[in-house]
Design a protein around this motif. Structure first.
Motif, PDB file in Angstrom:
ATOM      1  N   VAL A 213      32.871  39.850  41.041  1.00 54.07           N
ATOM      2  CA  VAL A 213      32.848  40.635  39.811  1.00 54.07           C
ATOM      3  C   VAL A 213      33.675  39.934  38.725  1.00 54.07           C
ATOM      4  N   VAL A 214      33.252  40.103  37.478  1.00 52.23           N
ATOM      5  CA  VAL A 214      33.969  39.537  36.333  1.00 52.23           C
ATOM      6  C   VAL A 214      35.117  40.472  35.957  1.00 52.23           C
ATOM      7  N   THR A 215      36.291  39.884  35.709  1.00 51.62           N
ATOM      8  CA  THR A 215      37.474  40.700  35.377  1.00 51.62           C
ATOM      9  C   THR A 215      37.992  40.375  33.969  1.00 51.62           C
ATOM     10  N   ARG A 216      38.829  41.296  33.450  1.00 55.50           N
ATOM     11  CA  ARG A 216      39.414  41.087  32.134  1.00 55.50           C
ATOM     12  C   ARG A 216      40.520  40.021  32.198  1.00 55.50           C
ATOM     13  N   ALA A 217      41.348  40.112  33.275  1.00 57.93           N
ATOM     14  CA  ALA A 217      42.463  39.168  33.442  1.00 57.93           C
ATOM     15  C   ALA A 217      41.902  37.764  33.660  1.00 57.93           C
ATOM     16  N   ARG A 218      42.395  36.819  32.854  1.00 62.35           N
ATOM     17  CA  ARG A 218      41.759  35.500  32.843  1.00 62.35           C
ATOM     18  C   ARG A 218      42.245  34.600  33.974  1.00 62.35           C
ATOM     19  N   GLN A 219      42.047  35.071  35.203  1.00 58.47           N
ATOM     20  CA  GLN A 219      42.356  34.261  36.374  1.00 58.47           C
ATOM     21  C   GLN A 219      41.244  34.450  37.387  1.00 58.47           C
ATOM     22  N   MET A 220      41.134  33.498  38.317  1.00 57.72           N
ATOM     23  CA  MET A 220      40.116  33.631  39.363  1.00 57.72           C
ATOM     24  C   MET A 220      40.805  33.887  40.700  1.00 57.72           C
ATOM     25  N   PHE A 221      40.248  34.832  41.464  1.00 57.99           N
ATOM     26  CA  PHE A 221      40.801  35.159  42.782  1.00 57.99           C
ATOM     27  C   PHE A 221      39.705  35.140  43.832  1.00 57.99           C
ATOM     28  N   LEU A 222      40.144  34.807  45.052  1.00 57.72           N
ATOM     29  CA  LEU A 222      39.287  34.904  46.222  1.00 57.72           C
ATOM     30  C   LEU A 222      39.854  36.065  47.039  1.00 57.72           C
ATOM     31  N   VAL A 223      39.008  37.071  47.327  1.00 56.10           N
ATOM     32  CA  VAL A 223      39.487  38.255  48.047  1.00 56.10           C
ATOM     33  C   VAL A 223      39.003  38.188  49.497  1.00 56.10           C
ATOM     34  N   GLN A 224      39.971  38.171  50.431  1.00 56.99           N
ATOM     35  CA  GLN A 224      39.629  38.116  51.854  1.00 56.99           C
ATOM     36  C   GLN A 224      39.149  39.483  52.329  1.00 56.99           C
ATOM     37  N   LYS A 225      38.576  39.498  53.540  1.00 57.72           N
ATOM     38  CA  LYS A 225      38.027  40.718  54.135  1.00 57.72           C
ATOM     39  C   LYS A 225      39.038  41.870  54.109  1.00 57.72           C
ATOM     40  N   GLY A 226      40.286  41.589  54.526  1.00 58.67           N
ATOM     41  CA  GLY A 226      41.304  42.636  54.599  1.00 58.67           C
ATOM     42  C   GLY A 226      41.859  43.044  53.243  1.00 58.67           C
ATOM     43  N   GLY A 227      41.405  42.409  52.171  1.00 58.58           N
ATOM     44  CA  GLY A 227      41.864  42.780  50.839  1.00 58.58           C
ATOM     45  C   GLY A 227      42.900  41.824  50.256  1.00 58.58           C
ATOM     46  N   VAL A 228      43.322  40.833  51.042  1.00 61.03           N
ATOM     47  CA  VAL A 228      44.303  39.865  50.540  1.00 61.03           C
ATOM     48  C   VAL A 228      43.676  39.029  49.426  1.00 61.03           C
ATOM     49  N   ARG A 229      44.378  38.984  48.275  1.00 55.60           N
ATOM     50  CA  ARG A 229      43.874  38.202  47.138  1.00 55.60           C
ATOM     51  C   ARG A 229      44.609  36.882  47.051  1.00 55.60           C
ATOM     52  N   GLN A 230      43.865  35.858  46.783  1.00 52.86           N
ATOM     53  CA  GLN A 230      44.448  34.519  46.751  1.00 52.86           C
ATOM     54  C   GLN A 230      43.883  33.834  45.501  1.00 52.86           C
ATOM     55  N   ARG A 231      44.774  33.166  44.738  1.00 53.99           N
ATOM     56  CA  ARG A 231      44.315  32.489  43.512  1.00 53.99           C
ATOM     57  C   ARG A 231      43.269  31.429  43.843  1.00 53.99           C
ATOM     58  N   LEU A 232      42.242  31.382  43.047  1.00 49.39           N
ATOM     59  CA  LEU A 232      41.213  30.340  43.201  1.00 49.39           C
ATOM     60  C   LEU A 232      41.355  29.382  42.022  1.00 49.39           C
ATOM     61  N   GLN A 233      41.690  28.148  42.322  1.00 51.73           N
ATOM     62  CA  GLN A 233      41.856  27.141  41.265  1.00 51.73           C
ATOM     63  C   GLN A 233      40.612  26.256  41.222  1.00 51.73           C
ATOM     64  N   PRO A 234      40.176  25.902  40.037  1.00 52.13           N
ATOM     65  CA  PRO A 234      39.053  24.949  39.982  1.00 52.13           C
ATOM     66  C   PRO A 234      39.477  23.648  40.652  1.00 52.13           C
ATOM     67  N   GLN A 235      38.798  23.278  41.700  1.00 49.63           N
ATOM     68  CA  GLN A 235      39.091  21.991  42.336  1.00 49.63           C
ATOM     69  C   GLN A 235      37.876  21.116  42.160  1.00 49.63           C
ATOM     70  N   GLY A 236      37.767  20.690  40.920  1.00 53.69           N
ATOM     71  CA  GLY A 236      36.576  20.003  40.432  1.00 53.69           C
ATOM     72  C   GLY A 236      36.049  18.984  41.421  1.00 53.69           C
ATOM     73  N   TRP A 237      34.751  18.949  41.518  1.00 57.47           N
ATOM     74  CA  TRP A 237      34.049  17.947  42.283  1.00 57.47           C
ATOM     75  C   TRP A 237      34.347  16.593  41.681  1.00 57.47           C
ATOM     76  N   GLU A 238      34.972  15.761  42.470  1.00 59.74           N
ATOM     77  CA  GLU A 238      35.154  14.386  42.034  1.00 59.74           C
ATOM     78  C   GLU A 238      34.139  13.572  42.811  1.00 59.74           C
ATOM     79  N   HIS A 239      33.423  12.708  42.110  1.00 62.57           N
ATOM     80  CA  HIS A 239      32.413  11.921  42.809  1.00 62.57           C
ATOM     81  C   HIS A 239      33.064  11.141  43.942  1.00 62.57           C
ATOM     82  N   PHE A 240      32.257  10.748  44.935  1.00 65.42           N
ATOM     83  CA  PHE A 240      32.809  10.339  46.219  1.00 65.42           C
ATOM     84  C   PHE A 240      33.674   9.101  46.199  1.00 65.42           C
ATOM     85  N   ASN A 241      33.644   8.358  45.122  1.00 66.17           N
ATOM     86  CA  ASN A 241      34.441   7.131  45.135  1.00 66.17           C
ATOM     87  C   ASN A 241      35.736   7.269  44.343  1.00 66.17           C
ATOM     88  N   LYS A 242      36.077   8.495  43.985  1.00 60.36           N
ATOM     89  CA  LYS A 242      37.296   8.639  43.176  1.00 60.36           C
ATOM     90  C   LYS A 242      38.499   8.903  44.062  1.00 60.36           C
TER      91      LYS A 242
END
Lengths: 322, 322
Positions: free
Chosen positions: B293-322
């Protein structure tokens, strides 16, 4: 400081934003999956792509970054002009080696964006990558032309007159001087370092319906005239004396005829027009000269002053490292 | 046999002509200064460009040429899909080293043109050059979308549901296997070697007005969701359990969650839709799943089954030779 890929995208985005007023109303540019570009009502889209590769199309020791950026965009604008079109937006794919100084990229973008602003086109997107070798740029030009009015290479008819804008050979002669180790001031050799795409001339010709076929001189007169002849299934006779040979440098030295005949990257317009059409000798401040005639026989000839005819073979412009 | 530049142009032109029926009516393609492409009435143009560089985006020892050609075009089609657009024509800038066997270029074109025909787009132009290094391709996609109806990254609103097509992580997991020295059969790892751009799904979403924002997964879920959040000035919560993790190979091995979260080049669609919109669970044969779901607070979270929220940081795809 070297530029990682993400920083490069931001840099391009930030620089492009500093050249406002460039570009047609309503373009949604960098920052989405595609750019969205409105095409004027009753027009169709024109698309062209051109590589600018280090050590193929430019050399870092010869070309200041402003010149590389300017020439990169000029190639696209000239292709759009050659169709009688108006440029709308451009897109830049740029891959740079990790060691490239940021200053170089800034100079490149300055050269490109200054020309873009002048021609009212926006830098609306593109791609970036780390280059495994030298600097790799690919420019995409998007333009438009009223439906069915694009000037093709295939419209020349026997009896049509052949015209050329400006003068030829300065770019190849400049490369020749650079190859021989001469240090040159770019502003004194502007035809090579900062060529002017003939967008206004082309627009005039298309609006008045004067040109039956058109191409820009990117590969050299003999090769580009050959393209018109091939696509139109005709031949051509050029008057040797009529070919406008460029001068270069502050000393205004006249370049060798072979550079004018076979040298590329002059970005002048070569076009044909039916004999009953009156083509002005100057359009948008640029000289326009009749240089020959379209023939039925599918061969190209160069006719000397005394009337001696000599076969003209396309001697394609090969980039300087070939 | 190596391919000089002029022969390469002819080769591309000849091959493209063998895939007739591809492409919209009226395109004037290879053989003029620009391609002329009619844009459907009431539409605006979409443009995207994407590099495919040897040893950055593909490796000759890993990727058969058919896969390189297919993936090159898939990137462009996927970008057009991400706007809700229809592809019209594509343009290929291709630079190859003089030593490259013609067989490689033929395989590359076969992969590209087979996909082009399937999506009814014509290869309408481009550029060729000698490459100073490895194989360099830049693909340009031209598409269209009804005026003002392009689905942007910036339309997500707090409360919108987040959806995803297909499954994630197969492409990055395949690269991981290749990197560890495994020999793979491309057809068993088709998600990586022959990805399917989701053009039909995107068209359905746009026609029904279901998606408020959309992007394709080219850089990885965490990064691409980050792009939607940035452009829409919102945040997001993803349910960890809901993220569809791909399986790969004939053994259908489930890939690691980190590949699904951060791996790129899956070319699935990530989109948001207002909660009152009914989004089908299957569109054009492709599974569509709500994942957050989209939220007002400008952060991204990953919510586990039990409800634990963990920050989701963009871990950009770096091409394989970087």
């Amino acid at each position: 400081m070297p530029l990682p890929e993400k920083a490069l995208i931001r840099r391009i985005r930030d620089r492009a934003a500093k050249y406002p007023g460039a570009g047609p109303h309503g373009v949604i540019g960098i920052g989405d999956d595609c750019a969205v570009v409105p095409i004027p009502r009753g027009h169709e889209a024109l698309v062209t792509t051109d590589f600018s590769l280090e050590d193929v199309h430019f050399k870092r020791v010869w070309h200041p970054p402003e010149s590389v950026g300017h020439r990169c965009l000029a190639r696209a604008l000239s292709d759009i002009a050659a169709m009688g079109g108006e440029p709308l937006a451009v897109f830049l794919s740029l891959a740079v080696p990790p060691s490239l100084p940021q200053k170089w990229v800034d100079g490149f973008l300055r050269g490109l964006l200054t020309l873009a602003r002048e021609f009212n086109v926006s830098l609306a997107g593109g791609d970036t990558a780390k280059s495994p070798g030298g600097i790799l740029a690919d420019i995409v030009g998007l333009g438009s032309v009223p439906k069915g009015k694009g000037v093709l290479r295939s419209g020349a008819r026997p009896g049509d007159r052949i015209y050329l804008t400006g003068e030829l050979g300065a770019s190849a002669a400049t490369i020749d001087l650079l190859s021989s180790g001469k240090k040159l001031r770019p502003r004194e050799f502007a035809s090579h370092f900062f060529p002017r795409p003939r967008v206004a001339v082309a627009g005039f010709l298309r609006e008045r319906g004067l040109a039956s076929a058109m191409i820009d001189i990117s590969d050299g007169l003999s090769t580009d005239l050959g393209h018109i002849c091939d696509e139109s299934e005709v031949g051509a006779e050029l008057e040797s004396e009529a070919i406008p040979v460029a001068t270069v440098g502050n000393a205004a030295r006249r370049v060798d005829l072979r550079f004018a005949l076979h040298g590329g990257e002059d970005y002048e317009l070569l076009f044909t027009a039916p004999p009953k059409k009156r083509v002005p000798l100057r359009i948008a401040g640029v000289a326009v000269r009749p240089i020959g005639v379209v023939t039925r026989a599918r061969q190209m000839f160069l006719v000397q002053k005394g009337g001696v005819r000599q076969r003209l073979q396309p001697q394609g412009w090969e980039h300087f490292n070939k």
